[in-house]
Design a protein around this motif. Structure first.
Motif, PDB file in Angstrom:
ATOM      1  N   LEU A  11      45.163  29.977  45.472  1.00 12.50           N
ATOM      2  CA  LEU A  11      44.277  30.864  46.221  1.00 12.50           C
ATOM      3  C   LEU A  11      45.122  31.956  46.863  1.00 12.50           C
ATOM      4  CD1 LEU A  11      41.533  31.529  47.554  1.00 12.50           C
ATOM      5  CD2 LEU A  11      42.159  29.906  49.372  1.00 12.50           C
ATOM      6  N   GLN A  13      44.810  36.135  48.704  1.00 17.08           N
ATOM      7  CA  GLN A  13      43.947  37.213  49.173  1.00 17.08           C
ATOM      8  C   GLN A  13      44.048  38.421  48.244  1.00 17.08           C
ATOM      9  OE1 GLN A  13      45.029  37.966  53.291  1.00 17.08           O
ATOM     10  NE2 GLN A  13      43.409  36.582  54.002  1.00 17.08           N
ATOM     11  N   PRO A  86      39.367  40.312  43.505  1.00 19.00           N
ATOM     12  CA  PRO A  86      38.447  39.166  43.383  1.00 19.00           C
ATOM     13  C   PRO A  86      37.961  38.957  41.944  1.00 19.00           C
ATOM     14  CG  PRO A  86      37.941  40.402  45.357  1.00 19.00           C
ATOM     15  CD  PRO A  86      38.991  41.190  44.619  1.00 19.00           C
ATOM     16  N   THR A  89      39.558  36.388  39.539  1.00 24.30           N
ATOM     17  CA  THR A  89      39.329  34.954  39.711  1.00 24.30           C
ATOM     18  C   THR A  89      38.861  34.331  38.404  1.00 24.30           C
ATOM     19  OG1 THR A  89      38.813  35.159  42.059  1.00 24.30           O
ATOM     20  CG2 THR A  89      37.924  33.235  40.906  1.00 24.30           C
ATOM     21  N   THR A 116      42.229  31.920  42.209  1.00 26.80           N
ATOM     22  CA  THR A 116      41.114  32.358  43.033  1.00 26.80           C
ATOM     23  C   THR A 116      41.600  33.452  43.965  1.00 26.80           C
ATOM     24  OG1 THR A 116      40.124  30.156  42.949  1.00 26.80           O
ATOM     25  CG2 THR A 116      39.324  31.666  44.656  1.00 26.80           C
ATOM     26  N   SER A 118      40.476  35.859  47.002  1.00 20.92           N
ATOM     27  CA  SER A 118      39.460  36.048  48.034  1.00 20.92           C
ATOM     28  C   SER A 118      39.456  37.495  48.513  1.00 20.92           C
ATOM     29  CB  SER A 118      39.720  35.105  49.205  1.00 20.92           C
ATOM     30  OG  SER A 118      40.966  35.419  49.813  1.00 20.92           O
TER      31      SER A 118
END
Length: 119
Positions: A11, A13, A86, A89, A116, A118
């Motif tokens: 994950l 950003q 994003p 992803t 992923t 975010s």
């Protein structure tokens, strides 16, 4: 036979970076072109990047942000992903086979690693 194992997903950003690795074992690694593909939920598997010898190709959506590289001594191919969005992803897969942007051309696949991003 070639066995492929991806790692490095996670994950992050938006705007961040990740480096995926794909370790290969089995038959001569350097004789294959290596590709990275991705699949988002509800979508078809799509081409990301591929490399054969010193030649590399990229999907338009990742060109300038992603870099594919390989270390034949370590039997490993990498995907450096910068400026992640994003829409990047997906589950990312590495594959071995003839140089192509079509997943159907590749005979060997890893199990995939989740990326992923975010917002």
């Amino acid at each position: 036979q070639v066995q492929l194992v991806e790692s490095g997903g996670g994950l992050v950003q938006a705007g961040g970076s990740l480096r995926l690795s794909c370790a290969a074992s089995g038959r001569t690694f350097s004789s294959y072109a290596m590709g990275w593909f991705r699949q988002a939920p509800g979508k078809e598997r799509e081409f990301v990047a591929a490399m054969s010898g010193n030649s590399a190709g990229y999907a338009i959506s990742v060109k300038g942000r992603f870099t594919i590289s390989r270390d034949n001594a370590k039997n490993t191919v990498y995907l450096q992903m910068n400026s992640l969005k994003p829409e990047d992803t997906a589950v990312y897969y590495c594959a071995a086979g003839p140089y192509s942007d079509s997943p159907s051309k590749y005979g060997y696949w890893g199990q995939g690693t989740q990326v992923t991003v975010s917002s």
